[in-house]
Motif scaffolding. Structure first.
Motif, PDB file in Angstrom:
ATOM      1  N   LEU A 130      41.910  44.972  50.805  1.00 24.57           N
ATOM      2  CA  LEU A 130      42.690  44.812  49.652  1.00 24.57           C
ATOM      3  C   LEU A 130      42.806  43.309  49.255  1.00 24.57           C
ATOM      4  O   LEU A 130      42.985  42.785  48.157  1.00 24.57           O
ATOM      5  N   ARG A 131      42.798  42.398  50.291  1.00 23.90           N
ATOM      6  CA  ARG A 131      42.899  40.912  49.694  1.00 23.90           C
ATOM      7  C   ARG A 131      41.576  40.490  49.108  1.00 23.90           C
ATOM      8  O   ARG A 131      41.531  39.947  48.158  1.00 23.90           O
ATOM      9  N   LEU A 132      40.386  41.109  49.714  1.00 21.85           N
ATOM     10  CA  LEU A 132      39.154  40.763  49.116  1.00 21.85           C
ATOM     11  C   LEU A 132      38.975  41.496  47.685  1.00 21.85           C
ATOM     12  O   LEU A 132      38.220  41.019  46.827  1.00 21.85           O
ATOM     13  N   GLY A 133      39.707  42.714  47.680  1.00 21.15           N
ATOM     14  CA  GLY A 133      39.448  43.525  46.380  1.00 21.15           C
ATOM     15  C   GLY A 133      40.177  42.811  45.264  1.00 21.15           C
ATOM     16  O   GLY A 133      39.782  43.078  44.095  1.00 21.15           O
ATOM     17  N   ALA A 134      41.058  41.835  45.428  1.00 19.54           N
ATOM     18  CA  ALA A 134      41.654  41.008  44.227  1.00 19.54           C
ATOM     19  C   ALA A 134      40.680  40.267  43.635  1.00 19.54           C
ATOM     20  O   ALA A 134      40.841  39.638  42.383  1.00 19.54           O
ATOM     21  N   PHE A 135      39.281  40.039  44.422  1.00 18.10           N
ATOM     22  CA  PHE A 135      38.360  39.102  43.675  1.00 18.10           C
ATOM     23  C   PHE A 135      37.062  39.906  43.120  1.00 18.10           C
ATOM     24  O   PHE A 135      36.704  40.989  43.811  1.00 18.10           O
ATOM     25  N   PRO A 136      36.662  39.546  42.240  1.00 19.32           N
ATOM     26  CA  PRO A 136      35.304  40.461  41.429  1.00 19.32           C
ATOM     27  C   PRO A 136      33.939  40.313  42.130  1.00 19.32           C
ATOM     28  O   PRO A 136      32.897  39.964  41.235  1.00 19.32           O
ATOM     29  N   GLU A 137      33.960  40.598  43.468  1.00 20.65           N
ATOM     30  CA  GLU A 137      32.859  40.739  44.232  1.00 20.65           C
ATOM     31  C   GLU A 137      31.714  41.560  43.613  1.00 20.65           C
ATOM     32  O   GLU A 137      30.567  41.345  43.501  1.00 20.65           O
ATOM     33  N   HIS A 138      32.070  42.691  43.076  1.00 25.11           N
ATOM     34  CA  HIS A 138      31.260  43.700  42.177  1.00 25.11           C
ATOM     35  C   HIS A 138      30.475  43.040  41.240  1.00 25.11           C
ATOM     36  O   HIS A 138      29.466  43.755  40.720  1.00 25.11           O
ATOM     37  N   LEU A 139      31.083  41.719  40.560  1.00 26.71           N
ATOM     38  CA  LEU A 139      30.509  41.371  39.394  1.00 26.71           C
ATOM     39  C   LEU A 139      29.136  40.570  39.741  1.00 26.71           C
ATOM     40  O   LEU A 139      28.387  39.889  39.044  1.00 26.71           O
ATOM     41  N   LEU A 140      29.051  40.334  41.014  1.00 34.02           N
ATOM     42  CA  LEU A 140      27.687  39.675  41.741  1.00 34.02           C
ATOM     43  C   LEU A 140      27.023  40.591  42.714  1.00 34.02           C
ATOM     44  O   LEU A 140      26.662  40.634  43.769  1.00 34.02           O
ATOM     45  N   PRO A 141      26.410  41.757  41.941  1.00 35.23           N
ATOM     46  CA  PRO A 141      25.893  43.101  42.616  1.00 35.23           C
ATOM     47  C   PRO A 141      24.414  42.723  43.227  1.00 35.23           C
ATOM     48  O   PRO A 141      24.027  43.455  44.207  1.00 35.23           O
TER      49      PRO A 141
END
Length: 607
Positions: A130-141
């Motif tokens: 959940l902490r990491l979910g606050a950051f847009p990791e999915h925009l770097l696929p």
């Protein structure tokens, strides 16, 4: 388990070392209940935690089915998943919040020690996700280290974690290829959004990615790597299966997948590359400093700050260079200690091979030698066999030496894959320590054993990088006690691998926290490790797109060594090394805080 699969197959989450993680401390087990009602409450709590973690595991495996395949769970081999889709991420995080709320209703003090460990692990994994979910990791696929098309291509030879032995196996792989079209289009959409929001990768890693993508685009279906399984159809398949599978693969690869791969390669080249950034570190991204801290905490399972880790790295580099100064003269080197790695790399006597078979034969000799020495150090060893194999030619150019876990059903052994591109350039000095790390007692003793301990699925197939790679790096040090480093060149090989892990602490934190440039990091690697420009660039570009992952190796190993030294000091003559190794390994992968508490309890009981 891995809240962000793209950062590495055996990566991530676990429990932080201090209360800042928000997880309950790993305390000593509660005393026996004094009444029937208390016993019933304990049973109810145990059932509740095991039900929760089983649901959590299945939800995660469905969210990241390729991760499940890699971990030895074949139930989802026909699914690719679409974890990079925003709506899927939102749904997954909603599940996590629900699981975390349910976890809060389970009285931890009512659980037995093993279930308490499950409680602590799942609590942190949920909070970390959940902490990491606050950051847009999915925009770097996609990047040069992990992208789904290349990952699926690595399965095409049938020797990886995805089996290709039965008609159903072939259908499973074909299903994943079919689903990859939607994955690719989602990746392009995410990257477009990333460009709008300033969440983009650095330019140089994307330049390294482009040739990988272009190589996957074939002129005809039959020329595609994804058609390779059809060229190796087992003779035992029926004529009907062969005909149907051939037609289906040709249609999917030619009409669906190939055009999608071309779209991705064209987008990266024409649209994404011009929008990439010139900076190396995550700190250049929106809220990048906090993003990097979150990744560091997840990867190391500690509360260490990037600044503290940078300092640890500098101290370790200095210590190992001191060892270089002692071993260099024994190898015939009389120059400055820092120059030893480069000198060794230039000595023809340390590149004795002329064929792939000679390299594998040497690893098999090391394997046979190690097996005779393991019983003196270990009383707990996996039942699953280990094999040494040469990385298939199909994937050799893009792979690095690695270990693949056994299948949970026993149908596949653990495998140490040796990557040999040019045997005449293959150095012999690091072979012993590489085997100890990737083979046994490194990854095989930990990962294969974890599948045999009767743990809940989320622990059997999950893990965190700090323990996984920390154990493997610690296992390298056992070569000295086994008498495997008696030759100075073999001990140098061990030191050189240790130096890589120490230097990573410096450059990773340097780029992502201290503003180091890519060139600055490359120069540091070349001067510290004696790497060529090409070797240093490949390493540094890895850390540019996988922030924090490379920190876990050394941090985990240092913790295990610290715990061993603590036990030796406390127990004196009562210290037993096989018993210590059993304590470290007999509950599978543990966050470093949980491991530390467990070892401390063992020390107290042993006194």
């Amino acid at each position: 388990m891995n809240p962000f699969f793209k950062t590495g197959v055996l990566a991530t989450a676990a429990l932080l070392l201090c209360a800042s993680a928000g997880a309950a401390p790993a305390t000593a087990p509660a005393s026996a209940p004094a009444s029937a009602s208390a016993s019933a409450a304990d049973t109810q709590a145990g059932k509740a935690i095991n039900k929760l973690v089983d649901e959590y595991y299945d939800a995660y495996a469905r969210f990241e089915p390729v991760w499940a395949t890699e971990s030895g769970d074949g139930r989802f081999d026909g699914q690719l998943g679409l974890p990079i889709a925003p709506k899927n991420r939102d749904a997954q995080f909603a599940l996590y919040r629900g699981y975390l709320k349910r976890l809060g209703t389970i009285p931890r003090e009512r659980l037995n020690p093993r279930d308490q460990a499950s409680y602590d692990i799942v609590k942190f994994e949920l909070e970390t996700a959940l902490r990491l979910g606050a950051f847009p990791e999915h925009l770097l696929p996609v990047d040069q280290m992990f992208n789904m098309p290349v990952f699926m291509a690595n399965y095409a030879g049938g020797q990886g974690a995805q089996p290709l032995a039965t008609p159903q196996d072939y259908r499973n792989y074909l299903s994943r290829l079919d689903q990859m079209v939607a994955y690719i289009d989602q990746a392009i959409a995410n990257m477009r959004e990333g460009v709008k929001r300033g969440v983009v990768h650095p330019r140089e890693p994307m330049l390294s990615l482009l040739p990988q993508l272009k190589a996957l685009v074939a002129a005809t279906p039959e020329a595609s790597i994804f058609y390779s399984p059809i060229k190796a159809l087992p003779a035992g398949f029926s004529s009907a299966d062969k005909t149907k599978l051939t037609a289906s693969y040709r249609k999917t690869v030619g009409e669906k997948l190939n055009p999608a791969l071309a779209r991705l390669a064209t987008y990266v080249e024409k649209d994404y590359l011009p929008a990439t950034r010139t900076t190396a570190g995550w700190g250049a991204l929106p809220n990048g400093a906090e993003w990097y801290k979150a990744r560091v905490a997840a990867m190391t399972t500690t509360s260490l700050t990037p600044e503290q880790i940078h300092e640890i790295g500098q101290k370790e580099v200095a210590r190992i260079q001191g060892e270089y100064g002692k071993i260099g003269p024994k190898m015939g080197y009389t120059g400055p200690a820092a120059g030893l790695p480069r000198w060794v790399s230039e000595q023809p006597k340390y590149k004795p091979f002329t064929s792939d078979a000679q390299v594998i034969a040497m690893f098999e000799k090391i394997d046979a030698d190690v097996r005779t020495k393991l019983p003196k150090l270990f009383s707990l060893m996996p039942k699953a066999p280990l094999e040494v194999r040469l990385e298939p030619e199909l994937t050799r150019e893009t792979a690095s030496d690695h270990y693949s876990s056994p299948a949970a059903d026993g149908s596949r052994p653990g495998v140490f894959w040796s990557v040999v591109n040019d045997p005449t350039k293959y150095g012999s000095t690091g072979m012993v320590t590489l085997y100890l790390h990737e083979g046994q007692p490194g990854h095989h003793f930990h990962i294969a054993l974890t599948q045999e301990l009767g743990l809940p699925n989320f622990r059997k197939f999950g893990g965190n990088t700090a323990f996984t790679e920390g154990w493997a790096l610690y296992a390298e040090t056992l070569g000295k006690e086994m008498g495997l480093f008696d030759k100075p060149e073999d001990y140098f090989g061990h030191l050189n691998d240790e130096m890589l892990r120490a230097a990573r602490l410096v450059v990773d934190t340097g780029m992502h926290t201290k503003g180091w440039s890519r060139d600055q990091a490359i120069t540091y690697f070349r001067e510290t490790l004696g790497y060529s420009e090409l070797e240093a660039r490949a390493q540094i570009e890895r850390y540019m797109v996988m922030p924090g992952q490379a920190l876990a190796y050394k941090i985990g190993a240092l913790k295990i060594m610290e715990l061993r030294q603590r036990a030796q000091a406390a127990l004196g003559d009562k210290f037993n090394l096989p018993a210590f190794h059993r304590v470290v390994l007999d509950e599978g992968t543990l966050p470093l805080a949980v491991l530390e508490a467990k070892v401390d309890r063992w020390i107290a009981a042993s006194k």
